[in-house]
Design an enzyme around this catalytic site. Structure first.
Site, PDB file in Angstrom:
ATOM      1  N   PHE A 180       0.848  -1.188   0.000  1.00 50.02           N
ATOM      2  CA  PHE A 180       0.000   0.000   0.000  1.00 50.02           C
ATOM      3  C   PHE A 180       0.885   1.241   0.000  1.00 50.02           C
ATOM      4  O   PHE A 180       1.726   1.402   0.869  1.00 50.02           O
ATOM      5  CB  PHE A 180      -0.929   0.041   1.218  1.00 50.02           C
ATOM      6  N   ASP A 240       9.219   2.696   1.794  1.00 50.40           N
ATOM      7  CA  ASP A 240       8.042   3.416   2.259  1.00 50.40           C
ATOM      8  C   ASP A 240       7.906   3.140   3.752  1.00 50.40           C
ATOM      9  O   ASP A 240       7.435   2.080   4.166  1.00 50.40           O
ATOM     10  CB  ASP A 240       6.808   2.941   1.485  1.00 50.40           C
ATOM     11  N   LYS A 284       2.645   9.570   8.440  1.00 47.07           N
ATOM     12  CA  LYS A 284       1.772   9.304   9.588  1.00 47.07           C
ATOM     13  C   LYS A 284       2.193   9.905  10.946  1.00 47.07           C
ATOM     14  O   LYS A 284       1.612  10.877  11.386  1.00 47.07           O
ATOM     15  CB  LYS A 284       1.533   7.803   9.708  1.00 47.07           C
TER      16      LYS A 284
HETATM   17  C1  LIG Z   1      -0.931   5.281   5.143  1.00 52.59           C
HETATM   18  C2  LIG Z   1       0.102   4.866   4.182  1.00 52.59           C
HETATM   19  C3  LIG Z   1       0.333   5.587   3.001  1.00 52.59           C
HETATM   20  C4  LIG Z   1      -0.532   6.749   2.571  1.00 52.59           C
HETATM   21  O1  LIG Z   1      -0.491   7.802   3.459  1.00 52.59           O
HETATM   22  P1  LIG Z   1      -1.618   8.961   3.372  1.00 52.59           P
HETATM   23  O2  LIG Z   1      -1.131   9.970   4.381  1.00 52.59           O
HETATM   24  O3  LIG Z   1      -2.902   8.324   3.740  1.00 52.59           O
HETATM   25  O4  LIG Z   1      -1.613   9.475   1.991  1.00 52.59           O
HETATM   26  C5  LIG Z   1       1.375   5.194   2.200  1.00 52.59           C
HETATM   27  N1  LIG Z   1       2.156   4.143   2.515  1.00 52.59           N
HETATM   28  C6  LIG Z   1       1.953   3.428   3.646  1.00 52.59           C
HETATM   29  C7  LIG Z   1       2.860   2.276   3.952  1.00 52.59           C
HETATM   30  C8  LIG Z   1       0.918   3.749   4.506  1.00 52.59           C
HETATM   31  O5  LIG Z   1       0.700   3.022   5.598  1.00 52.59           O
END
Ligand SMILES: *Cc1c(COP(=O)(O)O)cnc(C)c1O
Length: 395
Positions: A140, A225, A254
């Site tokens: 994700f 990420d 986050k």
């Molecule tokens: C939450 C998340 C995102 C996206 O972040 P947003 O602030 O919702 O755009 C991207 N990568 C990972 C691994 C995430 O957990």
């Protein structure tokens, strides 16, 4: 009070796009690991705003930084230098592999920046045919078109085609299939060091090191990420520290400012020239307000022992979940590091999440059968015991 509750929920359902499956409660207050709804019911929060509120709700550290900075300067745009933004960049660089930082407003935007930087670097250094990005099945990376294109989950991509060109997917933890997919047309491999939304999946020992070797061999960049697993969540400031592998690019968001919207894309100096003046920008990215809060949060994480607490309570939490797996046929496996933990069960998790909510515990379900726990890093063992007792009873 009941009327107020009906009104908030009914109004939201009437006036907003129905993009979220929400819990049927309206929250009005938080303190530490606890939140309260508009009827005064108390909940212990094991989701923490989805791995965001690491210092808990209403953190005095956040409040103080917000109050001070909001009286001085909130926003001026990136046409100007500001002190908090500069100090935060330096602090992130001082505490990571990275040498350069770009600030934005969310995880998706941080990943968007990473994708653009990787494309541009590939293009400038090796020509226009080096643009393929390989990411993982079940990954994700966000909901913008580029980050959705990089995301390995069909269900959230449905209906948006055509997505961006040039993305390929391989299974996480399968080094042979990655080796097959990786050739000189690949500009980057994008990967979560621990898959969060994918169901808390940890890499096999040496997997990430082998990924890095393959990247080097084909002059492809490695993008981690760490939007979900960064900022102390796994028991180290950044998850990559567990695996002895540094990326070329890392993305954060986050927990970076404990709930104020901020994202960051970090990279080594080599890549800096590909992002020169005019190549990428954002109006809000790294305002004095959010960066002042983020600085205070990062200072507290590093100096007040919260990462050590995460390690210790994370270990305790994992052992208690393992007890459940040992004793209960319905519990399959526990996974994760620090305070990102997943308990795989043998049936859908949604009813369990609902029952926990009735009992006053907020937990979350990733994929269909994985109960995911992302409490604030300030959570205590006795708070964990309270949740475990409920899980013992209802599982
Ligand atoms: C939450 C998340 C995102 C996206 O972040 P947003 O602030 O919702 O755009 C991207 N990568 C990972 C691994 C995430 O957990």
């Amino acid at each position: 009070m009941n009327d107020l509750k009906e009104n908030t929920m009914a109004s939201a359902d009437k006036y907003m796009f129905q993009t979220y499956g929400r819990f049927p409660i309206t929250l009005v207050k938080g303190d530490g690991c606890r939140v309260w709804d508009d009827k005064g019911k108390e909940y212990l929060d094991f989701v923490g705003g989805i791995a965001v509120c690491s210092l808990g709700h209403s953190s005095p550290i956040v409040t103080a930084a917000l109050e001070k900075q909001s009286k001085e300067l909130v926003h001026v745009s990136n046409l100007f230098y500001t002190r908090p933004q500069t100090d935060l960049a330096k602090m992130l660089v001082d505490n990571s592999f990275a040498e350069r930082v770009f600030f934005c407003n969310s995880g998706a935007e941080a990943n968007e920046a990473a994708i653009k930087l990787a494309r541009r670097y590939g293009n400038e250094q090796f020509g226009k045919d080096k643009y393929i990005i390989i990411s993982m099945q079940n990954s994700f990376h966000g909901r913008t078109m580029a980050t959705l294109s990089a995301t390995g989950q069909e269900k959230i991509k449905h209906g948006y085609s055509p997505l961006l060109n040039g993305f390929k997917f391989v299974p996480f933890n399968d080094i042979n299939l990655l080796a097959k997919a990786l050739d000189d047309s690949v500009c980057a491999v994008m990967i979560e060091p621990i898959q969060g939304e994918g169901g808390v999946i940890c890499p096999d020992p040496d997997y990430l090191a082998k990924v890095k070797d393959l990247c080097k061999k084909h002059q492809a960049l490695l993008i981690f990420d760490e939007v979900q697993v960064g900022m102390g969540r796994t028991g180290k400031l950044f998850a990559y520290e567990h695996f002895g592998v540094t990326p070329d690019i890392m993305t954060l968001a986050k927990a970076l400012a404990n709930g104020l919207p901020i994202g960051a894309m970090l990279s080594t100096e080599d890549l800096a020239s590909a992002f020169g003046p005019g190549s990428h920008a954002t109006t809000f990215g790294g305002t004095p307000l959010v960066t002042a809060v983020s600085l205070a949060v990062l200072n507290s994480l590093l100096n007040d022992g919260w990462i050590e607490n995460c390690n210790k309570t994370g270990k305790y939490f994992k052992e208690r979940l393992q007890d459940l797996v040992d004793k209960k046929d319905s519990c399959v496996e526990v996974r994760g590091k620090g305070l990102i933990l997943g308990l795989e069960i043998d049936s859908p998790g949604a009813p369990i999440v609902q029952t926990c909510l009735k009992e006053g515990f907020i937990i979350n379900c990733a994929q269909e059968k994985v109960l995911r726990f992302l409490p604030p890093l300030i959570v205590t063992e006795s708070e964990i015991d309270l949740l475990i007792n409920v899980l013992k009873r209802i599982l």
